[in-house]
Scaffold this active site. Structure first.
Site, PDB file in Angstrom:
ATOM      1  N   HIS A  44      -3.983  -4.905   0.544  1.00 46.42           N
ATOM      2  CA  HIS A  44      -4.574  -3.620   0.704  1.00 46.42           C
ATOM      3  C   HIS A  44      -5.978  -3.577   0.177  1.00 46.42           C
ATOM      4  O   HIS A  44      -6.077  -3.832  -1.107  1.00 46.42           O
ATOM      5  CB  HIS A  44      -3.650  -2.592   0.270  1.00 46.42           C
ATOM      6  CG  HIS A  44      -2.631  -2.279   0.986  1.00 46.42           C
ATOM      7  ND1 HIS A  44      -1.270  -1.547   0.239  1.00 46.42           N
ATOM      8  CD2 HIS A  44      -1.996  -2.701   1.995  1.00 46.42           C
ATOM      9  CE1 HIS A  44      -0.450  -1.540   1.074  1.00 46.42           C
ATOM     10  NE2 HIS A  44      -0.640  -2.316   2.081  1.00 46.42           N
ATOM     11  N   LYS A  54       2.218  10.619   1.689  1.00 50.94           N
ATOM     12  CA  LYS A  54       1.434  11.175   2.787  1.00 50.94           C
ATOM     13  C   LYS A  54       2.051  11.947   3.658  1.00 50.94           C
ATOM     14  O   LYS A  54       1.681  13.182   4.410  1.00 50.94           O
ATOM     15  CB  LYS A  54       0.737   9.765   3.802  1.00 50.94           C
ATOM     16  CG  LYS A  54       0.028  10.299   5.043  1.00 50.94           C
ATOM     17  CD  LYS A  54      -0.655   9.214   5.525  1.00 50.94           C
ATOM     18  CE  LYS A  54      -1.058   9.144   7.011  1.00 50.94           C
ATOM     19  NZ  LYS A  54       0.102   8.724   7.914  1.00 50.94           N
TER      20      LYS A  54
END
Length: 917
Positions: A149, A574
């Site tokens: 990431h 999220k």
């Protein structure tokens, strides 16, 4: 000398900051004249005034001053504040290293919190026996995984400059003459000048192999040496305290996703993975050659003076005959002869030539021969530390350096299996089958020893790539050792069939095999990744179903009855908000652990934490403390992502401190130390029910805004620099899955990064206040929440992370970002909700923590944020103006200079706030 060092240790963080700022100002004067220096100083003063008095007229004046800046000067002002923040980070890290040295200079009664020494003392003081300590050491296992990431906005070139400045700052602290200080100051000024004259922005996205190189940098410069030191220090401290020789196993290892994580990254191919492993092997062999060279220089003992072991002499004779090489020109310097032969084998290994080592165990055996021979004549109690250090390196890093995890999306495996099963006539439309039909099909295939496909079969490009990936895994294990790749991770695991599909693919290349007598051989862990709130809730039921399948239980037996499960903090946060996500993660771990225990299966949880607070970030030790203690004994994995690599592992002192904190907490937790009686009762059943109530209320509040408000996505897209982030070229992977504009396909990294840039940090705290307040309104039981905070590490970590997020969020600055939104009525409506929730969350959190102000429990961090804010604020206000200008341009207008300035502000703000994505 000691008196002088004690005097030097009184240097404060502010003094370091002022010292570096003074040198920076000289660089600014040289690079931009008095105009640049005067403008930067003026903006610093305006920013501090803005913080001291939040009068709207001050904001107006600041924005007017920014608007007046000519583009060339504006770009330099942005860079000046960005460099200023980078230097602040260096000063702060130097201060942390200094504090550690201060503790080490004190007597044994003054010990740094969460140090290795404190952890060992706690074991001893709580009457943990030698047998209990040895059992705890056996169970101690921590793997930290560098992920693919890409949230590190700073180029590695600049990180190297940071590293050199940090080293010089430390030297300046311990320099005693005016001449030394003058020379060091000149060198720092040169480095800051180089920093200023270096391009901050990447011109293109890094390739996967460039990301691999960036990750290996931290192994090369810091980790290869720090990990053995930490292991040895723990062993020495235990011996000193208990007067007993403990063997500390290689409990702390690093892994990587870089080059193995292909979920949503079309640039990671089978050949990329194999090339990555070759780079790992190349570096680790180079590091061993360096270490053995140093050892050879040191061990100059002569057989004219000492007696060595017959086993060593025999080994040397055999090596010389096989390699046709003497090893060293003086045959009496027997250790140098043997080490010369070891070096020859290492170099042959690197070239894949005959005579090289078959594996790392063979290298370790050679080094143990030397150690055993040294025991014949070297004083007891004074081992050659460098030799012990090299042995530790071999034990920890092997010939693979870092275990590479492989990850892909469950849908990709399903697509490949559907094509294979259709081609061999087993299922015309596998994807259309229901779950039970899929399982029956997969189990039948797994029970059949015969493969489905041959090397001559041809499939679609995507399916062929999937098959090649599994073939590469087998080849890698055969070539680089079993530890080179140990786990296959399945993103978006939502059913048992998602897991069995991977076993079928492993079977097709020989990684999994069922013998005629029913015995199973399996060379690969298969780990589901539970990401969304729904996945976490369904997880326990799915795992129980999986463990009920006899064939899968045989797979687990072949893997030592160990099941790895990855927990996704990013997507769950999220999906449902930070507070709800953390509670569901905690609860799921507890439930699955109970299920696994009933089957006699050990669990290794892999915590997919991000660097940011909105993705489960925070200090390593805090991550460990917040887990259910019962889950820590079978091993723990935690991701180390993006910007945390430079903040934790760029400097040896900081790397050691971070790792010793995690080790100390993990060791004492596994040993069962309870520091207070109340702590042992937490979480009580009442506390669990309370947390469930809070979570439910918070989830509703979060989803009402994020999913229920039809304007929210427009608010987010227009009111943050989300669209500009894509041009930052910080990683090889796309920002969105499938290239769509749907919220579900937006990756958690840019989601959090964009909110951080706008200073709202919404994912890290939003809805928590409503959840906590709902419970208080229902019960008026503030006392229970305060007790939970005091005695339940999970709840304490949750509240403390909220404090950090609320402190870093700045709604006054964030308000400026609403100017970028076209529909101002909508912007005001949503921002008012965010502002009100921030105020409510702050109010409730302070009551629970029984504090007057946020972060009072960690004054150093509170002060750090306070000092950073005046340096970050100008970048935010400039960013808003630049984005407004950029977005107002016609498609035909030249936007490159403006975009580059926006990207510079993004870099600067990321440096200032640290926890970005």
């Amino acid at each position: 000398m000691v008196q002088k060092e004690m005097q030097l240790s009184k240097i404060t963080l502010n003094q370091d900051v002022d010292y570096l700022n003074m040198i920076l100002d000289e660089v600014l004067r040289h690079e931009g004249g008095e105009e640049l220096l005067g403008t930067v100083k003026h903006f610093r003063s305006l920013s501090k005034a803005l913080r001291d008095d939040k009068n709207p007229s001050n904001f107006d004046q600041f924005n007017q001053e920014i608007y007046k800046l000519e583009p060339d000067l504006r770009e330099k002002v942005i860079r000046a504040f960005s460099v200023n923040l980078q230097l602040y980070n260096i000063a702060e890290q130097n201060y942390r290293g200094r504090r550690r040295r201060q503790y080490q200079m004190q007597d044994d009664n003054i010990i740094q919190s969460r140090s290795l020494q404190e952890g060992v003392n706690q074991l001893f003081d709580h009457n943990i026996s030698i047998d209990q300590v040895e059992k705890a050491l056996e169970d101690l296992s921590l793997e930290l995984v560098i992920t693919a990431h890409p949230t590190e906005a700073t180029r590695r070139t600049m990180l190297r400059v940071h590293q050199r400045i940090a080293k010089l700052l430390k030297q300046w602290e311990f320099s005693y003459t005016r001449y030394d200080k003058k020379v060091i100051q000149e060198m720092i000024e040169n480095e800051i000048t180089i920093l200023w004259q270096t391009a901050e922005i990447r011109e293109k996205k890094p390739s996967v192999m460039k990301e691999v190189s960036n990750g290996l940098y931290f192994f090369d410069k810091v980790l290869f040496n720090i990990l053995p030191v930490l292991h040895q220090d723990l062993e020495d401290l235990l011996k000193e305290k208990y007067n007993h020789d403990f063997h500390v196993p290689a409990f702390l290892r690093f892994g990587s996703w870089i080059g193995g994580d292909r979920d949503g990254n079309p640039n990671v191919k089978a050949k990329t993975t194999y090339k990555t492993l070759k780079e790992h092997r190349k570096l680790v062999l180079e590091k061993y050659i360096e270490s053995i060279d140093k050892l050879k220089e040191k061990l100059s003992q002569s057989t004219k003076k000492v007696t060595v072991s017959e086993a060593l002499v025999e080994s040397i004779a055999n090596d010389q005959k096989e390699l046709q090489f003497n090893g060293w020109h003086k045959s009496d310097e027997v250790y140098r002869v043997k080490l010369g032969l070891i070096l020859r084998r290492l170099k042959l290994t690197a070239k894949d030539q005959d005579g090289g080592y078959r594996d790392a165990h063979a290298l370790r055996d050679d080094l143990l021969l030397i150690q055993e021979s040294l025991d014949y004549h070297h004083p007891n109690g004074h081992p050659i530390k460098l030799l012990r250090h090299v042995l530790r390196q071999v034990q920890i890093f092997g010939f693979h350096l870092a275990t590479l995890d492989i990850r892909n999306h469950s849908g990709e495996h399903e697509n490949t299996l559907a094509e294979i099963l259709r081609q061999v006539g087993i299922a015309d439309d596998y994807k259309a089958l229901d779950e039970e039909e899929k399982l029956a099909t997969l189990i039948k295939v797994l029970e059949d020893p015969r493969p489905l496909i041959s090397i001559y079969d041809e499939f679609s490009e995507s399916s062929q790539e999937m098959i090649e990936t599994f073939r590469t895994i087998k080849e890698a294990k055969d070539t680089f050792g079993e530890r080179a790749i140990e786990v296959y991770l399945i993103s978006m695991t939502q059913s048992v069939s998602d897991i069995l599909e991977v076993l079928v693919l492993a079977k097709e290349v020989g990684l999994y095999r069922v013998y005629p007598d029913g015995k199973v051989r399996s060379r690969l862990h298969v780990a589901p990744l539970l990401e969304t709130i729904d996945d976490l809730k369904f997880g326990p039921k799915m795992i129980k179903h999986l463990f009920d399948i006899p064939l899968y239980r045989k797979h687990l037996e072949a893997r030592g009855d160990l099941q790895e499960i990855m927990l996704g903090y990013s997507d769950s946060s999220k999906d449902g908000g930070n507070l709800t996500a953390n509670w569901e993660l905690y609860k799921t771990q507890d439930e699955i652990h109970s299920i696994a225990s009933s089957y006699g299966v050990k669990l290794k949880y892999f915590h997919g934490r991000g660097g940011s607070l909105g993705r489960g970030g925070g200090p390593l030790y805090s991550s460990l403390l917040s887990q259910p203690p019962i889950t820590l004994g079978d091993g723990v994995k935690i991701t180390e992502q993006g910007e945390v690599l430079s903040s934790r592992y760029l400097l040896p002192d900081i790397a050691y401190r971070s790792l010793e904190q995690a080790t100390s907490v993990l060791l004492t937790s596994i040993a069962g130390i309870t520091l207070t009686e109340k702590h042992a009762d937490m979480p009580s059943e009442e506390a669990r029910k309370t947390m469930a109530y809070i979570s439910e209320a918070a989830l509703k509040k979060y989803q009402d805004l994020v999913f229920g408000d039809q304007d929210f996505l427009k608010y987010f897209n227009q009111g943050t620099p989300l669209n500009e982030l894509g041009a930052l070229n910080i990683g090889s992977r796309p920002m969105k899955r499938k290239g769509s504009d749907r919220f579900e396909d937006l990756r958690a990294i840019p989601w959090v990064f964009a909110w951080t840039q706008s200073r709202q940090l919404l994912p890290a705290w939003y809805a928590a206040g409503t959840g906590l307040k709902a419970y208080l309104d229902e019960t008026n039981n503030l006392t229970l929440l305060q007790e939970m905070y005091q005695h339940w590490p999970f709840f304490q970590a949750t509240i403390n992370n909220l404090q950090m997020a609320l402190t870093k969020a700045d709604l006054e600055i964030a308000d400026a970002y609403t100017d970028m939104i076209e529909d101002q009525t909508m912007a005001v409506r949503i921002f008012d909700q965010i502002r009100d929730e921030h105020a409510l969350t702050k109010e409730v959190v302070l009551k629970i923590a029984q504090q007057d102000d946020l972060m009072d429990h960690q004054p150093n961090i509170k002060e750090s944020v306070r000092l950073r804010n005046p340096l970050v604020d100008p970048l935010n206000l400039i960013q808003v103006q630049l984005i407004n200008q950029l977005r107002s341009l016609d498609d035909n207008d030249e936007s490159t200079p403006l975009l580059e300035e926006v990207l510079l502000t993004i870099n600067g703000i990321a440096a200032g706030l640290r926890n970005t994505g």
